[in-house]
Design an enzyme around this catalytic site. Structure first.
Site, PDB file in Angstrom:
ATOM      1  N   ASN A  14    -177.508  18.772 -85.323  1.00  0.00           N
ATOM      2  CA  ASN A  14    -178.564  19.202 -86.256  1.00  0.00           C
ATOM      3  C   ASN A  14    -178.359  18.468 -87.576  1.00  0.00           C
ATOM      4  OD1 ASN A  14    -180.414  20.498 -87.872  1.00  0.00           O
ATOM      5  ND2 ASN A  14    -179.260  22.420 -88.009  1.00  0.00           N
ATOM      6  N   LYS A  16    -180.218  18.404 -90.117  1.00  0.00           N
ATOM      7  CA  LYS A  16    -180.810  19.088 -91.289  1.00  0.00           C
ATOM      8  C   LYS A  16    -181.634  18.070 -92.099  1.00  0.00           C
ATOM      9  CE  LYS A  16    -176.905  22.140 -91.141  1.00  0.00           C
ATOM     10  NZ  LYS A  16    -176.269  23.306 -91.714  1.00  0.00           N
ATOM     11  N   HIS A 104    -183.161  28.989 -87.095  1.00  0.00           N
ATOM     12  CA  HIS A 104    -181.900  28.625 -87.760  1.00  0.00           C
ATOM     13  C   HIS A 104    -181.758  29.494 -89.012  1.00  0.00           C
ATOM     14  CE1 HIS A 104    -178.849  26.358 -89.903  1.00  0.00           C
ATOM     15  NE2 HIS A 104    -178.542  25.785 -88.745  1.00  0.00           N
ATOM     16  N   GLU A 106    -180.886  28.921 -91.890  1.00  0.00           N
ATOM     17  CA  GLU A 106    -181.421  28.337 -93.131  1.00  0.00           C
ATOM     18  C   GLU A 106    -182.939  28.545 -93.217  1.00  0.00           C
ATOM     19  OE1 GLU A 106    -179.663  24.449 -92.656  1.00  0.00           O
ATOM     20  OE2 GLU A 106    -177.688  25.321 -92.998  1.00  0.00           O
ATOM     21  N   GLU A 172    -174.444  31.281 -84.037  1.00  0.00           N
ATOM     22  CA  GLU A 172    -173.973  30.663 -85.277  1.00  0.00           C
ATOM     23  C   GLU A 172    -173.711  31.745 -86.326  1.00  0.00           C
ATOM     24  OE1 GLU A 172    -175.342  26.317 -85.531  1.00  0.00           O
ATOM     25  OE2 GLU A 172    -176.983  27.529 -86.294  1.00  0.00           O
ATOM     26  N   GLY A 178    -171.450  25.385 -92.205  1.00  0.00           N
ATOM     27  CA  GLY A 178    -171.228  24.502 -93.355  1.00  0.00           C
ATOM     28  C   GLY A 178    -170.113  24.952 -94.282  1.00  0.00           C
ATOM     29  N   SER A 216    -169.315  24.986 -88.244  1.00  0.00           N
ATOM     30  CA  SER A 216    -168.145  24.181 -88.604  1.00  0.00           C
ATOM     31  C   SER A 216    -167.402  23.601 -87.394  1.00  0.00           C
ATOM     32  CB  SER A 216    -167.197  24.977 -89.510  1.00  0.00           C
ATOM     33  OG  SER A 216    -167.854  25.328 -90.711  1.00  0.00           O
TER      34      SER A 216
END
Ligand code: PEP
Length: 256
Positions: A14, A16, A104, A106, A172, A178, A216
């Site tokens: 991904n 991003k 996701h 985000e 996730e 991250g 991560s």
């Protein structure tokens, strides 16, 4: 997607909001040329929408046909219309996308996308014959309060009643994305088993399931993560932006 992919490990990068025409060309060309023999891994690349065609044009030459073009998101609106800035599932299908990330964290954090919108997006994706990859995971507060399974069960509840027997989910934990903090083996094993059980109880015993871990993942921890039961691959953010780390993660999946 071919049925046998549902028995393979998936490694999806991904990107991003990263990349440029030149950087993408170099990275994907290298993956394409060097990872041709990774034929027990379903490799995916999810670039920003504007680069999807570029990536597809490179990977479509792959002889083993196992490098997949993935979208990071899709419109909740279907087909065509007056929805400025939106890209429909049909358009993704038209340019050769195979897999579409849905929900996701985000998207949820910055665009307030919750269960109702994610459900509509999954239905749009399925209607076009593409594969949705639903992202779920608890916040740090939910884990500290011991409510991580409740949170994940709520997110998974949108899978009930879908017209498909193929279910791909990425677990996730939001606190691991991250941050460099990876969930430990026990936490991953426990949650992946739970997600399998939930999907089967929501959708029936004929379900074909892939549950990827994300948060991560890097070249140093990938092999250990892939050795955990019910881990069917990884959704990789930061470590998918460099050839060496992404290739090493794919190698670990191939050996697992
Ligand atoms: C992600 O964006 O889905 C992700 C897991 O990111 P990272 O690997 O950088 O934690």
């Amino acid at each position: 997607m071919n049925k046998h992919l549902w028995q393979q490990k998936w490694v999806i990068g991904n990107w991003k909001m990263n990349g440029s025409l030149q950087e993408n060309q170099q990275l994907v060309q290298k993956i394409h040329q060097n990872l041709e023999n990774m034929d027990s891994v379903c490799i995916g690349i999810a670039p920003p929408t504007v680069y999807l065609s570029q990536i597809h044009n490179i990977v479509k030459e792959t002889t083993h046909n196992h490098i997949h073009t993935c979208a990071q998101d899709v419109s909740r609106f279907d087909n065509k219309g007056a929805y400025t800035g939106e890209v429909s599932a049909q358009m993704l299908q038209d340019i050769g996308v195979n897999i579409v990330l849905i929900g996701h964290s985000e998207r949820s954090l910055y665009f307030n996308e919750k269960n109702d919108i994610q459900r509509i997006k999954i239905e749009n994706v399925l209607r076009t014959g593409l594969t949705p990859l639903l992202c779920v995971g608890e916040s740090i507060k939910e884990r500290e309060d011991g409510r991580e399974k409740e949170a994940v069960a709520y997110q998974l509840s949108i899978l009930k009643g879908l017209k498909t027997q193929y279910f791909a989910v990425a677990y996730e934990p939001v606190w691991a994305i991250g941050t460099g903090k990876v969930a430990n083996k026990e936490q991953i094993a426990d949650m992946h088993q739970f997600i399998y059980d939930e999907i089967l109880s929501l959708t029936g015993n004929n379900a074909n399931i892939r549950v990827l871990y994300g948060g991560s993942v890097n070249e140093n921890n990938a092999a250990e993560i892939f050795s955990v039961p019910h881990v069917d691959g990884a959704l990789v953010g930061g470590a998918s932006l460099k050839y060496e780390s992404f290739a090493n993660i794919i190698n670990a999946a191939q050996k697992a």
